[in-house]
Design a protein around this motif. Sequence first.
Motif, PDB file in Angstrom:
ATOM      1  N   GLY A   1     -10.714  11.324  -5.621  1.00 26.77           N
ATOM      2  CA  GLY A   1     -10.698  12.728  -5.994  1.00 26.77           C
ATOM      3  C   GLY A   1     -11.368  13.601  -4.949  1.00 26.77           C
ATOM      4  N   GLY A   2     -11.182  14.917  -5.079  1.00 24.01           N
ATOM      5  CA  GLY A   2     -11.769  15.833  -4.116  1.00 24.01           C
ATOM      6  C   GLY A   2     -13.277  15.759  -4.069  1.00 24.01           C
ATOM      7  N   ALA A   3     -13.900  15.392  -5.182  1.00 21.93           N
ATOM      8  CA  ALA A   3     -15.349  15.268  -5.242  1.00 21.93           C
ATOM      9  C   ALA A   3     -15.814  13.852  -4.921  1.00 21.93           C
ATOM     10  N   ASP A   4     -14.902  12.985  -4.523  1.00 18.79           N
ATOM     11  CA  ASP A   4     -15.228  11.601  -4.181  1.00 18.79           C
ATOM     12  C   ASP A   4     -15.940  10.907  -5.346  1.00 18.79           C
ATOM     13  N   ASN A   5     -15.422  11.125  -6.556  1.00 23.36           N
ATOM     14  CA  ASN A   5     -16.080  10.566  -7.737  1.00 23.36           C
ATOM     15  C   ASN A   5     -15.141   9.745  -8.599  1.00 23.36           C
TER      16      ASN A   5
ATOM     17  N   LEU B   1     -12.918   6.070  -8.721  1.00 25.16           N
ATOM     18  CA  LEU B   1     -12.498   4.783  -8.171  1.00 25.16           C
ATOM     19  C   LEU B   1     -11.002   4.629  -8.428  1.00 25.16           C
ATOM     20  N   PRO B   2     -10.165   4.567  -7.386  1.00 22.91           N
ATOM     21  CA  PRO B   2      -8.710   4.427  -7.577  1.00 22.91           C
ATOM     22  C   PRO B   2      -8.311   2.963  -7.710  1.00 22.91           C
ATOM     23  N   ASP B   3      -8.409   2.438  -8.910  1.00 24.20           N
ATOM     24  CA  ASP B   3      -8.151   1.021  -9.171  1.00 24.20           C
ATOM     25  C   ASP B   3      -6.652   0.765  -9.338  1.00 24.20           C
ATOM     26  N   TYR B   4      -6.217  -0.445  -9.026  1.00 23.68           N
ATOM     27  CA  TYR B   4      -4.861  -0.942  -9.263  1.00 23.68           C
ATOM     28  C   TYR B   4      -3.783  -0.012  -8.685  1.00 23.68           C
ATOM     29  N   PRO B   5      -3.828   0.290  -7.388  1.00 26.55           N
ATOM     30  CA  PRO B   5      -2.839   1.194  -6.792  1.00 26.55           C
ATOM     31  C   PRO B   5      -1.486   0.525  -6.583  1.00 26.55           C
ATOM     32  N   HIS B   6      -0.399   1.285  -6.820  1.00 21.50           N
ATOM     33  CA  HIS B   6       0.963   0.819  -6.563  1.00 21.50           C
ATOM     34  C   HIS B   6       1.789   1.965  -5.979  1.00 21.50           C
ATOM     35  N   ILE B   7       2.656   1.624  -5.049  1.00 25.67           N
ATOM     36  CA  ILE B   7       3.442   2.615  -4.312  1.00 25.67           C
ATOM     37  C   ILE B   7       4.930   2.351  -4.518  1.00 25.67           C
TER      38      ILE B   7
ATOM     39  N   SER C   1      11.204   7.502  -3.667  1.00 25.73           N
ATOM     40  CA  SER C   1      12.524   8.027  -3.985  1.00 25.73           C
ATOM     41  C   SER C   1      13.138   8.484  -2.666  1.00 25.73           C
ATOM     42  N   ASN C   2      14.236   9.236  -2.729  1.00 24.07           N
ATOM     43  CA  ASN C   2      14.845   9.670  -1.471  1.00 24.07           C
ATOM     44  C   ASN C   2      14.103  10.847  -0.845  1.00 24.07           C
ATOM     45  N   LEU C   3      13.159  11.452  -1.568  1.00 28.44           N
ATOM     46  CA  LEU C   3      12.450  12.616  -1.046  1.00 28.44           C
ATOM     47  C   LEU C   3      10.928  12.484  -1.086  1.00 28.44           C
ATOM     48  N   HIS C   4      10.419  11.581  -1.914  1.00 27.17           N
ATOM     49  CA  HIS C   4       8.978  11.531  -2.135  1.00 27.17           C
ATOM     50  C   HIS C   4       8.434  10.105  -2.088  1.00 27.17           C
ATOM     51  N   VAL C   5       7.133  10.030  -1.851  1.00 28.27           N
ATOM     52  CA  VAL C   5       6.366   8.792  -1.980  1.00 28.27           C
ATOM     53  C   VAL C   5       5.454   8.958  -3.195  1.00 28.27           C
ATOM     54  N   TYR C   6       5.416   7.928  -4.043  1.00 28.70           N
ATOM     55  CA  TYR C   6       4.637   7.983  -5.276  1.00 28.70           C
ATOM     56  C   TYR C   6       3.549   6.919  -5.239  1.00 28.70           C
ATOM     57  N   LEU C   7       2.365   7.301  -5.687  1.00 28.82           N
ATOM     58  CA  LEU C   7       1.229   6.388  -5.777  1.00 28.82           C
ATOM     59  C   LEU C   7       0.635   6.493  -7.170  1.00 28.82           C
ATOM     60  N   THR C   8       0.564   5.381  -7.877  1.00 27.83           N
ATOM     61  CA  THR C   8      -0.100   5.358  -9.177  1.00 27.83           C
ATOM     62  C   THR C   8      -1.436   4.654  -9.057  1.00 27.83           C
ATOM     63  N   ILE C   9      -2.416   5.153  -9.831  1.00 29.69           N
ATOM     64  CA  ILE C   9      -3.726   4.511  -9.876  1.00 29.69           C
ATOM     65  C   ILE C   9      -4.245   4.508 -11.310  1.00 29.69           C
ATOM     66  N   ASN C  10      -5.115   3.563 -11.594  1.00 22.52           N
ATOM     67  CA  ASN C  10      -5.930   3.581 -12.796  1.00 22.52           C
ATOM     68  C   ASN C  10      -7.227   4.264 -12.385  1.00 22.52           C
ATOM     69  N   ALA C  11      -7.372   5.552 -12.703  1.00 19.47           N
ATOM     70  CA  ALA C  11      -8.497   6.357 -12.220  1.00 19.47           C
ATOM     71  C   ALA C  11      -9.740   6.091 -13.054  1.00 19.47           C
ATOM     72  N   ASP C  12     -10.800   5.654 -12.392  1.00 19.16           N
ATOM     73  CA  ASP C  12     -12.053   5.328 -13.067  1.00 19.16           C
ATOM     74  C   ASP C  12     -13.144   6.239 -12.507  1.00 19.16           C
ATOM     75  N   PRO C  13     -13.396   7.403 -13.141  1.00 19.47           N
ATOM     76  CA  PRO C  13     -14.375   8.358 -12.606  1.00 19.47           C
ATOM     77  C   PRO C  13     -15.814   7.918 -12.882  1.00 19.47           C
TER      78      PRO C  13
END
Length: 313
Positions: A1-5, A7-13, A16-28
């Motif tokens: 996050g912008g405040a560096d607070n 933890l981006p756990d379990y990332p997956h990428i 599509s034909n126009l975008h890149v998607y990243l999912t995370i389990n966000a643990d603040p």
Amino acid sequence: GGADNILPDYPHIAVSNLHVYLTINADPTTGGNFARIYRFNEQQMRDCVTTSTQTFDQDNSTIGARVWVPAGGGDSRPRMMWVQHESTTTMRVFNWNAADAAPTSVVRTVAASVFANPDCRGGTGNFDFIERSTATSITGFRTRCAMASGVDQTEPVLTCYNFSAPQAGRPHAYQRGTTFRMSDSVLIAQNDLFSNDACWGYPSMSSNTRGNVGMSLAYGGRNGGGGNAVRGVVLLRTPSGTESAFVSGGAANSPDGRYGDYVTTERYQGCSAWFGATAYSWDSSPVDAADDVDARWVEFGREGDLACYNSSQ
């Protein structure tokens, strides 16, 4: 996050034909965790300029923790899709069209899954390879989907698989299959992947330009114990049927009950009608060192597309 607070756990990428998607389990650092998906402008990333980014979050306080994984095979589609279980018999289907600022979603009724710890013991030592709660919970750590369309799949669909423990007609842990029509997320098929002899687990999946679905996943152990050690399998689903092949033969399972961290499937670069995948098992006992791993990189597809594959070499 912008405040560096966070933890981006379990990332997956996924793309599509126009975008890149990243999912995370966000643990603040404060407050409860939540699911998040980022969408990045792919062309801007290619041009190495400031990249426009959108995010969408889901507070997990209502239904409990849920983990998102974006669907594979969307390289030529103007959208991204993914799913989560709302309950054992309902699934929410998310759809983020390229022109929309945020995704939409609908809830569909599906056949019941059993999110409980199964017995999948086998190999030397008779250890269980599906033991961790992250492999079996409704949270969705092991739910995977692929968007499929092409000459073999003329109606675009979203095909998903999720874990289920044994139930009537399914004597071992298996993969509950659901297929939704991409245009309106209506459920059109439920094709499970199960065996009367062993457990299926840890799917990774994508689709090719023909609309076929390719998977890498695990097979082994059995309810009651005494089965084979987990083995790596690749599988190809086409309108004419399903073909599979063992690619990594195991001798034992890990005593810590963990598996699946290094199983992936993507379109093969150079021939998008084929697939590239990773698979692994353990070829010696006890499993206690890196050289016990039988790791494989696998390239597979239809024999009719072999010329495409050969020309990419």
